[in-house]
Design an enzyme around this catalytic site. Structure first.
Site, PDB file in Angstrom:
ATOM      1  N   ASP A  99       0.858  -1.180   0.000  1.00 54.23           N
ATOM      2  CA  ASP A  99       0.000   0.000   0.000  1.00 54.23           C
ATOM      3  C   ASP A  99       0.900   1.238   0.000  1.00 54.23           C
ATOM      4  O   ASP A  99       1.660   1.458   0.951  1.00 54.23           O
ATOM      5  CB  ASP A  99      -0.903  -0.037   1.246  1.00 54.23           C
ATOM      6  CG  ASP A  99      -2.242   0.632   1.002  1.00 54.23           C
ATOM      7  OD1 ASP A  99      -2.259   1.699   0.371  1.00 54.23           O
ATOM      8  OD2 ASP A  99      -3.270   0.083   1.471  1.00 54.23           O
ATOM      9  N   ASP A 201      -2.771   4.770  -2.367  1.00 55.18           N
ATOM     10  CA  ASP A 201      -3.715   5.477  -1.515  1.00 55.18           C
ATOM     11  C   ASP A 201      -4.007   6.883  -2.056  1.00 55.18           C
ATOM     12  O   ASP A 201      -3.070   7.637  -2.353  1.00 55.18           O
ATOM     13  CB  ASP A 201      -3.091   5.579  -0.109  1.00 55.18           C
ATOM     14  CG  ASP A 201      -4.086   5.956   0.957  1.00 55.18           C
ATOM     15  OD1 ASP A 201      -5.072   5.226   1.129  1.00 55.18           O
ATOM     16  OD2 ASP A 201      -3.875   6.990   1.633  1.00 55.18           O
ATOM     17  N   GLU A 243      -6.366   4.450  -5.883  1.00 57.02           N
ATOM     18  CA  GLU A 243      -7.641   4.736  -5.209  1.00 57.02           C
ATOM     19  C   GLU A 243      -8.123   6.109  -5.671  1.00 57.02           C
ATOM     20  O   GLU A 243      -7.503   7.123  -5.362  1.00 57.02           O
ATOM     21  CB  GLU A 243      -7.452   4.720  -3.691  1.00 57.02           C
ATOM     22  CG  GLU A 243      -8.767   4.842  -2.940  1.00 57.02           C
ATOM     23  CD  GLU A 243      -8.609   5.304  -1.494  1.00 57.02           C
ATOM     24  OE1 GLU A 243      -9.513   5.069  -0.688  1.00 57.02           O
ATOM     25  OE2 GLU A 243      -7.573   5.936  -1.172  1.00 57.02           O
ATOM     26  N   HIS A 317     -11.436  -2.170   3.406  1.00 58.64           N
ATOM     27  CA  HIS A 317     -11.247  -1.849   4.833  1.00 58.64           C
ATOM     28  C   HIS A 317     -11.897  -0.541   5.262  1.00 58.64           C
ATOM     29  O   HIS A 317     -11.883  -0.214   6.454  1.00 58.64           O
ATOM     30  CB  HIS A 317      -9.745  -1.804   5.142  1.00 58.64           C
ATOM     31  CG  HIS A 317      -9.087  -0.642   4.449  1.00 58.64           C
ATOM     32  ND1 HIS A 317      -9.004  -0.535   3.074  1.00 58.64           N
ATOM     33  CD2 HIS A 317      -8.507   0.483   4.934  1.00 58.64           C
ATOM     34  CE1 HIS A 317      -8.405   0.590   2.755  1.00 58.64           C
ATOM     35  NE2 HIS A 317      -8.093   1.232   3.869  1.00 58.64           N
ATOM     36  N   ASP A 318     -12.399   0.242   4.317  1.00 55.39           N
ATOM     37  CA  ASP A 318     -13.062   1.508   4.645  1.00 55.39           C
ATOM     38  C   ASP A 318     -14.586   1.396   4.559  1.00 55.39           C
ATOM     39  O   ASP A 318     -15.286   2.382   4.800  1.00 55.39           O
ATOM     40  CB  ASP A 318     -12.651   2.600   3.639  1.00 55.39           C
ATOM     41  CG  ASP A 318     -11.195   3.026   3.765  1.00 55.39           C
ATOM     42  OD1 ASP A 318     -10.631   2.916   4.868  1.00 55.39           O
ATOM     43  OD2 ASP A 318     -10.631   3.477   2.748  1.00 55.39           O
TER      44      ASP A 318
HETATM   45  O1  TEU Z   1      -8.963   6.427   2.095  1.00 49.36           O
HETATM   46  C1  TEU Z   1      -9.275   7.626   1.457  1.00 49.36           C
HETATM   47  C2  TEU Z   1     -10.442   8.323   1.940  1.00 49.36           C
HETATM   48  O2  TEU Z   1     -10.784   9.339   1.376  1.00 49.36           O
HETATM   49  C3  TEU Z   1     -11.157   7.785   3.111  1.00 49.36           C
HETATM   50  O3  TEU Z   1     -10.984   8.624   4.185  1.00 49.36           O
HETATM   51  C4  TEU Z   1     -12.565   7.647   2.776  1.00 49.36           C
HETATM   52  O4  TEU Z   1     -13.114   8.899   2.453  1.00 49.36           O
HETATM   53  C5  TEU Z   1     -13.329   7.108   3.912  1.00 49.36           C
HETATM   54  O5  TEU Z   1     -12.653   6.021   4.451  1.00 49.36           O
HETATM   55  C6  TEU Z   1     -14.646   6.633   3.426  1.00 49.36           C
HETATM   56  O6  TEU Z   1     -15.356   6.228   4.495  1.00 49.36           O
HETATM   57  C7  TEU Z   1      -7.640   6.036   2.158  1.00 49.36           C
HETATM   58  C8  TEU Z   1      -7.521   4.762   2.949  1.00 49.36           C
HETATM   59  O7  TEU Z   1      -8.186   3.738   2.269  1.00 49.36           O
HETATM   60  C9  TEU Z   1      -8.038   5.003   4.329  1.00 49.36           C
HETATM   61  O8  TEU Z   1      -8.048   3.840   5.109  1.00 49.36           O
HETATM   62  C10 TEU Z   1      -7.151   6.046   4.966  1.00 49.36           C
HETATM   63  O9  TEU Z   1      -7.667   6.399   6.220  1.00 49.36           O
HETATM   64  C11 TEU Z   1      -7.034   7.297   4.112  1.00 49.36           C
HETATM   65  O10 TEU Z   1      -6.810   7.019   2.736  1.00 49.36           O
HETATM   66  C12 TEU Z   1      -5.858   8.129   4.558  1.00 49.36           C
HETATM   67  O11 TEU Z   1      -4.664   7.493   4.219  1.00 49.36           O
END
Ligand code: TEU
Ligand code: CA
Length: 550
Positions: A99, A201, A243, A317-318
């Site tokens: 990542d 990311d 992403e 994971h989000d």
């Molecule tokens: O996520 C990008 C992001 O914009 C997230 O904050 C998203 O808006 C949110 O999770 C939606 O619910 C990436 C990663 O996948 C996330 O885990 C990280 O927290 C974030 O970047 C910061 O690195």
């Protein structure tokens, strides 16, 4: 389309290391735990792991805040163990995607520690600093994605620094060419270790222009990525997936057109955010609308049909668990989880399975906000409850969309702590683990696990599943997602009932009466279609047949 790219028929599996498997009994998942589960992943059949960050980190955002890109988080293990993981995975035909988190670092990264010391630090310009307004207020009104201002005042030098995520995640300044050089050196160091590529990311934020309020898709974005490709991964046979929350199909095509030398593919989120409230976002979810969902799937499948490549995923994971969001995590949990798998894996693109999806893990509903650990969930809870939103209303949103839905520990067994750890885990386990776990799934030939295993296997063996032209069926049907994939004289027809009702449909002329081989189903196999088709609740199947030449 160049059929020699190895990732076209690959299936990826995402691991969130903190929640996957804990080998040393401290309640936190680790690299040794992942190594111990490689045989399980090989059995599933996947050939790619996207590993969420394992780098050295104070864990303000569970590793998305990196303090040393060249070392491993103490709680996850050592660099030597990481090298063993890469090697052990390789012997099982599995590559590892690291990542790449380079929109920001941790505030504990040596670059930032130096940068904040003085305005003349050689690393000062690695980050984004602005003076306060005359009244001391921040330079502008921009907000962090995790709540609050995007600007943090730093008393040491009396200026504000910029952070789109938590204040412990200062944004790197990609207008400084030294940042790019430092990142390339780091990327090449990992590529030399034999990794399979990078998941990138929030890559779309790299071309941002803070003073003009342009965040995603800034004017320099694509030249930044092209240079990164040329200087690093473009020299290796690896996969890259960006992403990109705000990519349109046109932008996704630009990223993933091989002629542009940017990325293999991107993750796009239109099918995810369609249930977010236009104003209040994910904390006020809206009802799921299958017709709208189908239009989105259709749009992306069609737009990237000839140029570019899609990634396919229902969760990560989000995000909430797929079976809870799009299926039925109660009565029809098994049927709907299999249906969702079939619906996704027959689409064109590279599928990503999120840990636990292959056994139908569900969302969690903690009553107490104290049981939640995610920084985004906790920040928004505090912010909105202070602003007058009730606890109950906030919990409804959290139960639907908190990132912790995906982050409760993986269920390995019915034993205490779900076999994840011998110790109380860092986040509570979902109480349904005695019913839903890997041990049980492996003992049941009709389990969701074996359904996924079959789908992964089919993709390896059927070029029509990888390269076939996608075409929509039953576009107006409010309960059924159906499509065909066609390649040379082969065709696969896929039906997916997204509802808990039995549904009878009049079949369109093209598929009426056809018979073939049922590749997979979640009820009794269907080999022959009549004029009408009745689908049981959440029934889905794929029928493979040969087209007779006219
Ligand atoms: O996520 C990008 C992001 O914009 C997230 O904050 C998203 O808006 C949110 O999770 C939606 O619910 C990436 C990663 O996948 C996330 O885990 C990280 O927290 C974030 O970047 C910061 O690195
Ligand atoms: Ca551990």
């Amino acid at each position: 389309m160049n059929p020699s790219l190895w990732w076209h028929n690959a299936v990826a599996y995402q691991i969130y290391p903190r929640s996957f498997a804990d080998a040393n009994g401290d309640g936190i998942g680790d690299i040794a735990g992942i190594i111990s589960k490689l045989d399980y992943l090989q059995k599933l059949g996947i050939n790619l792991i996207w590993l969420s960050p394992v780098f050295r980190s104070p864990m303000d955002d569970n590793g998305y805040d990196i303090s040393d890109y060249y070392d491993i988080a103490t709680e996850f293990g050592t660099l030597a163990e990481m090298e063993t993981l890469i090697a052990e995975a390789k012997t099982r035909g599995i590559r590892i995607l690291m990542d790449l988190v380079v929109n920001h670092t941790s505030d504990e990264h040596a670059w930032f520690v130096s940068a904040r010391q003085s305005k003349t630090s050689p690393y000062r310009d690695f980050y984004i600093w602005r003076p306060a307004n005359a009244d001391g207020s921040p330079p502008n009104e921009q907000r962090s994605f995790f709540g609050g201002s995007a600007w943090q005042f730093d008393p040491l030098t009396g200026e504000y620094y910029y952070h789109l995520f938590s204040k412990k995640q200062p944004d790197l300044n990609w207008e400084n060419p030294q940042v790019a050089e430092a990142v390339y050196t780091m990327m090449n160091w990992w590529l030399e270790k034999g990794i399979g590529g990078f998941r990138m990311d929030v890559i779309e934020l790299l071309g941002k222009e803070v003073d003009r309020g342009i965040l995603s898709n800034g004017p320099r974005l694509h030249s930044i990525i092209q240079e990164m490709c040329r200087r690093t991964y473009g020299n290796y046979d690896v996969l890259t997936v960006g992403e990109t929350w705000s990519a349109t199909p046109e932008i996704a095509k630009q990223y993933s057109d091989p002629a542009n030398h940017e990325l293999s593919m991107v993750f796009t989120f239109e099918h995810i955010t369609m249930v977010w409230h236009p104003e209040h976002g994910k904390w006020q979810p809206m009802p799921f609308d299958l017709l709208k969902f189908k239009q989105i799937i259709h749009k992306w499948q069609t737009a990237l049909a000839d140029v570019g490549w899609n990634s396919l995923f229902w969760n990560n994971h989000d995000l909430p668990r797929a079976v809870s969001k799009y299926g039925d995590d109660g009565k029809y949990r098994v049927e709907s989880a299999k249906m969702l798998a079939t619906a996704l894996h027959f689409l064109k693109g590279t599928p990503y399975i999120y840990q636990g999806e292959e056994i139908g893990m569900t969302n969690v509903q903690f009553d107490d906000i104290e049981d939640y650990q995610d920084i985004e969930t906790l920040n928004f809870y505090a912010e909105r409850v202070t602003a007058g939103v009730t606890h109950d209303a906030m919990m409804t949103g959290i139960h639907a969309n908190s990132r912790d839905n995906a982050r409760t520990p993986m269920h390995w067994q019915a034993s205490p702590h779900a076999g994840f750890s011998t110790h109380t885990p860092w986040i509570a386990v979902n109480p349904n683990y005695p019913q839903i776990n890997v041990e049980k799934a492996l003992q049941d030939p009709n389990s969701i696990f074996y359904h996924y295993q079959k789908l992964v296997q089919l993709r390896k063996n059927l070029p029509v599943m990888v390269y076939g032209r996608y075409s929509e069926l039953l576009a107006e049907h409010p309960q059924v997602l159906a499509y065909t994939r066609t390649w040379q004289n082969e065709q696969i027809v896929v039906f997916n009932n997204f509802s808990g009702d039995s549904v009878t449909i009049d079949l369109p002329a093209g598929v009426r009466g056809l018979h073939g081989q049922c590749l997979i189903s979640n009820y009794a196999p269907t080999q022959q279609l009549g004029e009408r088709l009745t689908l049981q609740p959440y029934e889905s199947f794929a029928l493979h047949h040969r087209l007779t030449t006219p």
